[in-house]
Design a protein around this motif. Structure first.
Motif, PDB file in Angstrom:
ATOM      1  N   LYS A  63     -30.874 -40.508 -24.340  1.00 27.79           N
ATOM      2  CA  LYS A  63     -31.959 -39.932 -23.516  1.00 27.79           C
ATOM      3  C   LYS A  63     -31.629 -38.491 -23.099  1.00 27.79           C
ATOM      4  CE  LYS A  63     -33.800 -44.162 -22.305  1.00 27.79           C
ATOM      5  NZ  LYS A  63     -35.076 -44.620 -22.834  1.00 27.79           N
ATOM      6  N   ARG A  64     -32.690 -37.776 -22.768  1.00 30.22           N
ATOM      7  CA  ARG A  64     -32.531 -36.478 -22.092  1.00 30.22           C
ATOM      8  C   ARG A  64     -32.542 -36.803 -20.603  1.00 30.22           C
ATOM      9  NH1 ARG A  64     -35.944 -36.442 -26.164  1.00 30.22           N
ATOM     10  NH2 ARG A  64     -35.499 -34.984 -27.854  1.00 30.22           N
ATOM     11  N   VAL A  65     -31.400 -36.666 -19.968  1.00 31.75           N
ATOM     12  CA  VAL A  65     -31.248 -37.171 -18.595  1.00 31.75           C
ATOM     13  C   VAL A  65     -31.271 -36.013 -17.599  1.00 31.75           C
ATOM     14  CG1 VAL A  65     -29.871 -38.628 -17.078  1.00 31.75           C
ATOM     15  CG2 VAL A  65     -29.717 -38.935 -19.564  1.00 31.75           C
ATOM     16  N   LEU A  66     -32.254 -36.044 -16.722  1.00 31.88           N
ATOM     17  CA  LEU A  66     -32.354 -35.010 -15.690  1.00 31.88           C
ATOM     18  C   LEU A  66     -31.900 -35.609 -14.368  1.00 31.88           C
ATOM     19  CD1 LEU A  66     -33.214 -32.539 -14.180  1.00 31.88           C
ATOM     20  CD2 LEU A  66     -35.552 -32.966 -14.834  1.00 31.88           C
ATOM     21  N   ARG A  67     -30.781 -35.122 -13.870  1.00 33.42           N
ATOM     22  CA  ARG A  67     -30.295 -35.548 -12.562  1.00 33.42           C
ATOM     23  C   ARG A  67     -30.799 -34.519 -11.563  1.00 33.42           C
ATOM     24  NH1 ARG A  67     -29.733 -37.858  -8.254  1.00 33.42           N
ATOM     25  NH2 ARG A  67     -27.682 -38.267  -7.329  1.00 33.42           N
ATOM     26  N   LEU A  68     -31.799 -34.923 -10.770  1.00 30.24           N
ATOM     27  CA  LEU A  68     -32.493 -33.977  -9.900  1.00 30.24           C
ATOM     28  C   LEU A  68     -32.079 -34.195  -8.452  1.00 30.24           C
ATOM     29  CD1 LEU A  68     -34.624 -31.747 -10.114  1.00 30.24           C
ATOM     30  CD2 LEU A  68     -36.374 -33.490  -9.818  1.00 30.24           C
ATOM     31  N   LYS A  69     -31.572 -33.127  -7.859  1.00 31.47           N
ATOM     32  CA  LYS A  69     -31.053 -33.218  -6.495  1.00 31.47           C
ATOM     33  C   LYS A  69     -31.754 -32.213  -5.594  1.00 31.47           C
ATOM     34  CE  LYS A  69     -26.360 -34.450  -7.706  1.00 31.47           C
ATOM     35  NZ  LYS A  69     -26.101 -35.352  -6.578  1.00 31.47           N
ATOM     36  N   MET A 105     -41.408 -23.722 -22.512  1.00 32.46           N
ATOM     37  CA  MET A 105     -41.535 -22.354 -22.000  1.00 32.46           C
ATOM     38  C   MET A 105     -40.707 -21.395 -22.864  1.00 32.46           C
ATOM     39  SD  MET A 105     -41.459 -21.852 -17.914  1.00 32.46           S
ATOM     40  CE  MET A 105     -41.337 -23.594 -17.570  1.00 32.46           C
ATOM     41  N   LYS A 106     -41.252 -20.206 -23.046  1.00 29.75           N
ATOM     42  CA  LYS A 106     -40.600 -19.224 -23.919  1.00 29.75           C
ATOM     43  C   LYS A 106     -39.175 -18.883 -23.442  1.00 29.75           C
ATOM     44  CE  LYS A 106     -42.206 -15.040 -26.074  1.00 29.75           C
ATOM     45  NZ  LYS A 106     -42.930 -13.816 -25.762  1.00 29.75           N
ATOM     46  N   ASN A 107     -38.255 -18.832 -24.399  1.00 28.66           N
ATOM     47  CA  ASN A 107     -36.876 -18.409 -24.122  1.00 28.66           C
ATOM     48  C   ASN A 107     -36.096 -19.325 -23.181  1.00 28.66           C
ATOM     49  OD1 ASN A 107     -37.138 -16.185 -25.744  1.00 28.66           O
ATOM     50  ND2 ASN A 107     -37.917 -14.914 -24.069  1.00 28.66           N
ATOM     51  N   LEU A 108     -36.609 -20.488 -22.939  1.00 34.06           N
ATOM     52  CA  LEU A 108     -35.843 -21.424 -22.124  1.00 34.06           C
ATOM     53  C   LEU A 108     -35.282 -22.500 -23.051  1.00 34.06           C
ATOM     54  CD1 LEU A 108     -38.154 -21.568 -19.011  1.00 34.06           C
ATOM     55  CD2 LEU A 108     -35.842 -20.642 -19.122  1.00 34.06           C
ATOM     56  N   PRO A 109     -34.152 -23.089 -22.675  1.00 34.17           N
ATOM     57  CA  PRO A 109     -33.451 -23.950 -23.632  1.00 34.17           C
ATOM     58  C   PRO A 109     -34.178 -25.258 -23.955  1.00 34.17           C
ATOM     59  CG  PRO A 109     -32.323 -23.887 -21.509  1.00 34.17           C
ATOM     60  CD  PRO A 109     -33.413 -22.884 -21.426  1.00 34.17           C
ATOM     61  N   ILE A 110     -33.964 -25.714 -25.174  1.00 34.76           N
ATOM     62  CA  ILE A 110     -34.385 -27.049 -25.588  1.00 34.76           C
ATOM     63  C   ILE A 110     -33.433 -28.044 -24.919  1.00 34.76           C
ATOM     64  CG2 ILE A 110     -34.572 -28.603 -27.593  1.00 34.76           C
ATOM     65  CD1 ILE A 110     -36.481 -26.388 -28.001  1.00 34.76           C
ATOM     66  N   PHE A 111     -33.968 -29.137 -24.477  1.00 35.45           N
ATOM     67  CA  PHE A 111     -33.165 -30.197 -23.833  1.00 35.45           C
ATOM     68  C   PHE A 111     -32.729 -31.173 -24.925  1.00 35.45           C
ATOM     69  CE2 PHE A 111     -33.265 -32.555 -19.463  1.00 35.45           C
ATOM     70  CZ  PHE A 111     -32.017 -33.113 -19.708  1.00 35.45           C
ATOM     71  N   PRO A 112     -31.482 -31.110 -25.358  1.00 40.09           N
ATOM     72  CA  PRO A 112     -31.069 -31.999 -26.459  1.00 40.09           C
ATOM     73  C   PRO A 112     -30.930 -33.450 -25.995  1.00 40.09           C
ATOM     74  CG  PRO A 112     -29.538 -30.153 -26.162  1.00 40.09           C
ATOM     75  CD  PRO A 112     -30.386 -30.232 -24.939  1.00 40.09           C
ATOM     76  N   ALA A 113     -31.278 -34.385 -26.850  1.00 36.73           N
ATOM     77  CA  ALA A 113     -31.095 -35.806 -26.538  1.00 36.73           C
ATOM     78  C   ALA A 113     -29.609 -36.049 -26.294  1.00 36.73           C
ATOM     79  CB  ALA A 113     -31.592 -36.655 -27.703  1.00 36.73           C
ATOM     80  N   GLY A 114     -29.312 -36.924 -25.341  1.00 41.11           N
ATOM     81  CA  GLY A 114     -27.911 -37.264 -25.074  1.00 41.11           C
ATOM     82  C   GLY A 114     -27.212 -36.337 -24.098  1.00 41.11           C
ATOM     83  N   GLU A 115     -27.962 -35.374 -23.545  1.00 42.94           N
ATOM     84  CA  GLU A 115     -27.355 -34.494 -22.529  1.00 42.94           C
ATOM     85  C   GLU A 115     -27.804 -34.883 -21.125  1.00 42.94           C
ATOM     86  OE1 GLU A 115     -27.482 -30.268 -22.940  1.00 42.94           O
ATOM     87  OE2 GLU A 115     -26.417 -30.316 -24.862  1.00 42.94           O
ATOM     88  N   VAL A 116     -26.991 -34.514 -20.157  1.00 43.73           N
ATOM     89  CA  VAL A 116     -27.374 -34.669 -18.743  1.00 43.73           C
ATOM     90  C   VAL A 116     -27.491 -33.277 -18.144  1.00 43.73           C
ATOM     91  CG1 VAL A 116     -26.696 -35.538 -16.472  1.00 43.73           C
ATOM     92  CG2 VAL A 116     -26.148 -36.876 -18.524  1.00 43.73           C
ATOM     93  N   ARG A 145     -25.495 -29.493 -18.439  1.00 45.92           N
ATOM     94  CA  ARG A 145     -25.856 -28.148 -17.998  1.00 45.92           C
ATOM     95  C   ARG A 145     -26.076 -28.217 -16.488  1.00 45.92           C
ATOM     96  NH1 ARG A 145     -28.937 -23.393 -19.629  1.00 45.92           N
ATOM     97  NH2 ARG A 145     -28.671 -23.901 -21.817  1.00 45.92           N
ATOM     98  N   ILE A 146     -25.688 -27.157 -15.797  1.00 49.77           N
ATOM     99  CA  ILE A 146     -25.924 -27.080 -14.343  1.00 49.77           C
ATOM    100  C   ILE A 146     -27.051 -26.075 -14.101  1.00 49.77           C
ATOM    101  CG2 ILE A 146     -24.902 -26.589 -12.082  1.00 49.77           C
ATOM    102  CD1 ILE A 146     -23.257 -28.678 -13.476  1.00 49.77           C
ATOM    103  N   ILE A 147     -28.048 -26.491 -13.373  1.00 51.07           N
ATOM    104  CA  ILE A 147     -29.142 -25.581 -13.023  1.00 51.07           C
ATOM    105  C   ILE A 147     -29.194 -25.461 -11.494  1.00 51.07           C
ATOM    106  CG2 ILE A 147     -31.636 -25.183 -13.144  1.00 51.07           C
ATOM    107  CD1 ILE A 147     -31.612 -26.664 -15.850  1.00 51.07           C
ATOM    108  N   PRO A 148     -28.761 -24.331 -10.975  1.00 49.07           N
ATOM    109  CA  PRO A 148     -28.722 -24.167  -9.512  1.00 49.07           C
ATOM    110  C   PRO A 148     -30.121 -24.220  -8.899  1.00 49.07           C
ATOM    111  CG  PRO A 148     -27.571 -22.364 -10.641  1.00 49.07           C
ATOM    112  CD  PRO A 148     -28.315 -23.120 -11.685  1.00 49.07           C
TER     113      PRO A 148
END
Ligand code: SAH
Length: 254
Positions: free
Chosen positions: A88-94, A1-12, A119-122
């Protein structure tokens, strides 16, 4: 999606999924779902939300289901770190918001200690968005100028003993998470602290989802009415005169 961050490998990325309705995901959450290699999620995250993950994603369930206990928090944190270290690109979804009674802070602190970038995504919390879908505004100028968010059980599953009931009873609106089981005791504490026994209560289970159920009751009747109605968890319980606006608004999200 435009202007949204790239998810770097190795991040949570620690992401709030909102209360259930996939339409309540943030653009950041959808952006994360579209890039993640692995999604580590709990029971409150529904199928519609997980469907938005990219093809080939690895879904890892770490919640409680059917009375089977979930992996302990240190084990979840250990797994998040291991996936990240494996590149991995790790998405912890709550469910809801990760920092609202969601142990997001504990997980983030362990990531800090392990030197894992995150990164924290509220997300929209059930105690605001879920109530809105039942037609209950958590504040309105004529009715209340304060809201308190309260958990109805602690680590032991009991009503928390570190609550200042006198202060809580004075809040304009009291919004409770995980309070179904201990409602009798909680109501007793609030009434003893001066909250009116006939204060209006709304119970919303599976808020924002097709099987959302709502029970209207009062503080003194709440525990009995919850039992009699058969309404179950997950549920948000709101206490206060703001609940009366529900009738005038007459709006339901589902
Ligand atoms: N982080 C979450 C809360 C996690 S604690 C949030 O911000 O919403 C789990 C509790 O949240 C449940 O026991 C219930 O009280 C509440 N909850 C979460 N999703 C819900 C939903 N869809 N409907 C009603 N209550 C919900």
């Amino acid at each position: 999606m435009k202007n949204l961050p790239i998810f770097p490998a190795g991040e949570v990325w620690l992401v709030g999924a909102g209360p259930g309705d996939a339409g309540l995901l943030t653009l950041h959450a959808v952006n994360a779902l579209e890039q993640a290699d692995v999604v580590v999620h709990d029971a409150l995250v529904g199928a519609d939300v997980l469907d938005m993950a990219r093809d080939g994603v690895e879904l890892v369930f770490v919640g409680k289901r059917g009375g089977v206990t979930s992996p302990k928090q240190p084990e979840i944190n250990r797994r998040l770190i291991a996936y990240a270290k494996a590149g991995k690109r790790v998405l912890r979804l709550k469910g809801g918001d990760p920092f609202m009674f969601g142990r997001g802070a504990e997980e983030a602190l362990d990531l800090v200690a392990a030197n894992i970038p995150f990164r924290i995504i509220p997300g929209i919390t059930a105690g605001i968005g879920g109530l809105a879908y039942a037609g209950v505004p958590v504040t309105s100028r004529e009715v209340n100028s304060s809201v308190i968010f309260l958990t109805g059980h602690d680590k032991r599953g009991l009503s928390p003993d570190n609550v200042d009931w006198a202060a809580t009873a004075k809040a304009g609106m009291i919004v409770m998470y995980m309070a179904m089981r201990n409602m009798h005791e909680i109501a007793g504490n609030l009434v003893a602290a001066g909250r009116p026994a006939d204060d209006p209560v709304v119970v919303v289970s599976n808020a924002t989802l097709p099987d959302m159920q709502v029970v209207e009751t009062t503080l003194e009747r709440a525990a009995d009415d919850i039992a009699a109605s058969g309404i179950g968890a997950p549920a948000i319980i709101s206490i206060g005169r703001g609940n009366l606006l529900r009738e005038a608004l007459n709006w339901r999200g589902v």
